[in-house]
Design a protein around this motif. Structure first.
Motif, PDB file in Angstrom:
ATOM      1  N   ALA A 136       3.741  -3.658  24.732  1.00  0.00           N
ATOM      2  CA  ALA A 136       2.362  -3.819  25.200  1.00  0.00           C
ATOM      3  C   ALA A 136       1.381  -4.005  24.059  1.00  0.00           C
ATOM      4  N   TRP A 137       1.748  -3.530  22.835  1.00  0.00           N
ATOM      5  CA  TRP A 137       0.868  -3.734  21.682  1.00  0.00           C
ATOM      6  C   TRP A 137       0.967  -5.182  21.221  1.00  0.00           C
ATOM      7  N   ASP A 138      -0.147  -5.727  20.737  1.00  0.00           N
ATOM      8  CA  ASP A 138      -0.094  -7.080  20.155  1.00  0.00           C
ATOM      9  C   ASP A 138       0.781  -7.077  18.898  1.00  0.00           C
ATOM     10  N   TYR A 139       0.660  -6.003  18.125  1.00  0.00           N
ATOM     11  CA  TYR A 139       1.467  -5.863  16.901  1.00  0.00           C
ATOM     12  C   TYR A 139       1.894  -4.415  16.755  1.00  0.00           C
ATOM     13  N   ASP A 140       2.952  -4.217  15.987  1.00  0.00           N
ATOM     14  CA  ASP A 140       3.343  -2.859  15.639  1.00  0.00           C
ATOM     15  C   ASP A 140       2.427  -2.301  14.551  1.00  0.00           C
ATOM     16  N   LEU A 141       1.984  -3.187  13.664  1.00  0.00           N
ATOM     17  CA  LEU A 141       1.130  -2.776  12.550  1.00  0.00           C
ATOM     18  C   LEU A 141       0.059  -3.827  12.308  1.00  0.00           C
ATOM     19  N   PHE A 142      -1.173  -3.362  12.214  1.00  0.00           N
ATOM     20  CA  PHE A 142      -2.273  -4.248  11.798  1.00  0.00           C
ATOM     21  C   PHE A 142      -2.860  -3.664  10.512  1.00  0.00           C
ATOM     22  N   VAL A 143      -2.873  -4.480   9.458  1.00  0.00           N
ATOM     23  CA  VAL A 143      -3.356  -4.052   8.145  1.00  0.00           C
ATOM     24  C   VAL A 143      -4.706  -4.704   7.882  1.00  0.00           C
ATOM     25  N   ILE A 144      -5.668  -3.902   7.478  1.00  0.00           N
ATOM     26  CA  ILE A 144      -6.977  -4.427   7.087  1.00  0.00           C
ATOM     27  C   ILE A 144      -7.055  -4.378   5.568  1.00  0.00           C
ATOM     28  N   GLY A 145      -7.000  -5.551   4.954  1.00  0.00           N
ATOM     29  CA  GLY A 145      -7.034  -5.654   3.500  1.00  0.00           C
ATOM     30  C   GLY A 145      -5.716  -6.160   2.944  1.00  0.00           C
ATOM     31  N   ALA A 146      -5.752  -7.315   2.284  1.00  0.00           N
ATOM     32  CA  ALA A 146      -4.523  -7.914   1.744  1.00  0.00           C
ATOM     33  C   ALA A 146      -4.504  -7.841   0.233  1.00  0.00           C
ATOM     34  N   GLY A 147      -4.724  -6.635  -0.282  1.00  0.00           N
ATOM     35  CA  GLY A 147      -4.561  -6.399  -1.703  1.00  0.00           C
ATOM     36  C   GLY A 147      -3.158  -5.916  -1.999  1.00  0.00           C
ATOM     37  N   SER A 148      -2.982  -5.300  -3.152  1.00  0.00           N
ATOM     38  CA  SER A 148      -1.640  -4.892  -3.579  1.00  0.00           C
ATOM     39  C   SER A 148      -0.984  -3.944  -2.581  1.00  0.00           C
ATOM     40  N   GLY A 149      -1.718  -2.926  -2.124  1.00  0.00           N
ATOM     41  CA  GLY A 149      -1.150  -1.976  -1.185  1.00  0.00           C
ATOM     42  C   GLY A 149      -0.919  -2.568   0.187  1.00  0.00           C
ATOM     43  N   GLY A 150      -1.890  -3.330   0.671  1.00  0.00           N
ATOM     44  CA  GLY A 150      -1.770  -3.922   1.999  1.00  0.00           C
ATOM     45  C   GLY A 150      -0.663  -4.952   2.094  1.00  0.00           C
ATOM     46  N   VAL A 151      -0.537  -5.788   1.066  1.00  0.00           N
ATOM     47  CA  VAL A 151       0.518  -6.803   1.075  1.00  0.00           C
ATOM     48  C   VAL A 151       1.892  -6.154   1.010  1.00  0.00           C
ATOM     49  N   ARG A 152       2.048  -5.141   0.135  1.00  0.00           N
ATOM     50  CA  ARG A 152       3.351  -4.480   0.046  1.00  0.00           C
ATOM     51  C   ARG A 152       3.710  -3.799   1.368  1.00  0.00           C
ATOM     52  N   ALA A 153       2.752  -3.095   1.968  1.00  0.00           N
ATOM     53  CA  ALA A 153       3.032  -2.427   3.243  1.00  0.00           C
ATOM     54  C   ALA A 153       3.402  -3.445   4.318  1.00  0.00           C
ATOM     55  N   SER A 154       2.682  -4.566   4.356  1.00  0.00           N
ATOM     56  CA  SER A 154       2.951  -5.599   5.363  1.00  0.00           C
ATOM     57  C   SER A 154       4.345  -6.176   5.192  1.00  0.00           C
ATOM     58  N   ARG A 155       4.686  -6.500   3.947  1.00  0.00           N
ATOM     59  CA  ARG A 155       5.983  -7.136   3.677  1.00  0.00           C
ATOM     60  C   ARG A 155       7.140  -6.197   4.016  1.00  0.00           C
TER      61      ARG A 155
END
Length: 451
Positions: free
Chosen positions: A5-24
């Motif tokens: 039912a969720w659009d995504y399992d994870l939505f990250v706000i901010g694509a810096g070093s921490g956000g990109v690593r967490a997303s990947r």
């Protein structure tokens, strides 16, 4: 609500070093991930921070090295410098890194929204376009932003965000602040031939570093013609018709004349307008997102990593926090971050680097400590006719002989310190250093010859 039912399992706000690593990493664990970034992918370090700044440091070093070349038998004629050429080369590399980070997200099937996102519920974000998106988890990774002091005329100053885009190289630069950003740019502009004045509201530079290193850096940079004005608050700044600035300081009868005023007085977590308080997320006094040891806020579905938490504002920490979050939440691994013995460096000229406790911190914590030093003239400087001396300092627990801290200033100090940091983190003793054969001739050998 079911997982689907969720659009995504994870939505990250901010694509810096921490956000990109967490997303990947989250995507690699099978999560459906999206990230929103209102500016460019890569974050402060890649776009407007440590990477382009280090490239400027490299570029500025040639001024000194080309002068030294004559003493090594080289003839260098018609030496000139083109600021625009260096600036544009640095910005091109920023473009390259932005593309590389974007490619990383694409190859891991992370959906990107290049627009601002705000939090409007425990599991809901709203994009600037008006679209609302739901996610099982929301990760805040918006980093930090330069602090702008408040005084009349402060709008005429620039920050570390804008300094990489200067149209021309200024002849006179005034820098507000005496932290690592301030002193790194002071070294860059000084090496490129600008007249540099560092203005600080207190009498301390590089707070948190060992006093002996701070004193040595002050002596060397003053000898290199960087001027300092301590205990001088800013009163006002006036911009003249020719674009120059008159900077009035408390306790000073004469205004400083400058072409550029760079304010480098700290960085504040970038949480303004994110909507976090509206959904009940607790923030600290500086706007930092308050989290527990796992990065979770008081709202169970919302986490935060990196500079926005104001725990340790360092890129490698943001990366580790992002990975630990993704491994823990989506990979079933109880990964934890250790915040002790974090190495750090200031790419001043000369640079300094440190890991572990300063002498003062060690005495307060352990009482009896031993201090070993090497105060030497680096071989690299001998033909440069510079009397500058390097200083290496080791702080040791007198009871156990364990190395508590290593502090260094001199050419290539950060490169040398990285390996030494492993030894401190591992809890090695001074005897272990003494038992290691010196690599001669090198500056690094001083670490195993400390007396």
């Amino acid at each position: 609500m079911s997982e689907a039912a969720w659009d995504y399992d994870l939505f990250v706000i901010g694509a810096g070093s921490g956000g990109v690593r967490a997303s990947r990493i989250a995507a690699a664990h099978g999560a459906r991930v999206a990230v929103a970034e209102e500016f460019r992918v890569g974050g402060t370090c890649v776009i407007r921070g440590c990477v382009p700044k280090k490239l400027l440091v490299y570029g500025s070093h040639f001024a000194e090295e080309l002068q030294d070349a004559a003493n090594y038998g080289w003839t260098v004629e018609k030496m000139t410098f083109d600021w625009a050429k260096l600036r544009d080369a640095v910005l091109r590399d920023v473009d390259r890194l932005n593309a590389a980070y974007t490619s990383t997200l694409e190859s891991n099937k992370v959906e990107r929204f290049l627009e601002r996102a705000t939090v409007v519920g425990p599991n809901t974000v709203r994009l600037a376009s008006g679209r609302e998106i739901t996610a099982k988890y929301i990760l805040i990774a918006t980093g930090a932003w330069p602090v702008r002091p408040s005084f009349p005329g402060a709008e005429h100053a620039i920050t570390s965000n804008e300094v990489f885009h200067l149209e021309t190289l200024p002849k006179r630069v005034v820098i507000a602040g005496a932290g690592y950003i301030a002193l790194e740019f002071a070294g860059i502009f000084n090496a490129l031939g600008c007249h540099v004045t560092v203005v600080n509201r207190s009498e301390t530079l590089l707070r948190g570093y060992d006093a002996a290193l701070r004193d040595r850096l002050l002596q060397i940079t003053m000898a290199r013609s960087i001027e300092y004005k301590f205990n001088c608050p800013f009163e006002r700044v006036e911009k003249r018709e020719d674009g120059s600035l008159a900077i009035h300081l408390g306790g000073q009868t004469q205004a400083l004349e400058a072409d550029v005023l760079l304010v480098a007085t700290g960085r504040r977590p970038k949480t303004d307008g994110l909507g976090l308080e509206d959904v009940g997320v607790e923030l600290g006094e500086k706007g930092e997102v308050l989290v527990d040891a796992t990065g979770r806020t008081n709202v169970p579905s919302i986490y935060a990593v990196g500079d926005v938490t104001d725990r340790v504002q360092l890129t490698p920490i943001a990366i580790r926090e992002g990975q630990a979050f993704a491994d823990r939440v989506f990979g079933g691994k109880d990964t934890r971050i250790s915040y002790d013995c974090i190495p750090s460096a200031v790419f001043s000229q000369p640079p300094l680097a440190a890991v572990g406790l300063t002498e003062g911190e060690a005495r307060n914590r352990y009482g009896s400590v031993k201090v070993y030093t090497s105060d030497f003239r680096p071989m690299k400087n001998i033909f440069g006719h510079r009397p500058e001396r390097g200083l290496y300092k080791m702080v040791v627990d007198a009871a156990s002989d364990r190395v508590l801290g290593i502090h260094m200033i001199g050419p290539e100090a950060p490169e040398i310190l990285q390996a030494a940091a492993i030894a401190v983190k591992a809890g090695l003793t001074k005897a272990a250093f003494d038992d290691t054969v010196a690599l001669h001739p090198s500056m690094a050998e001083e670490l195993v010859l400390l007396k």
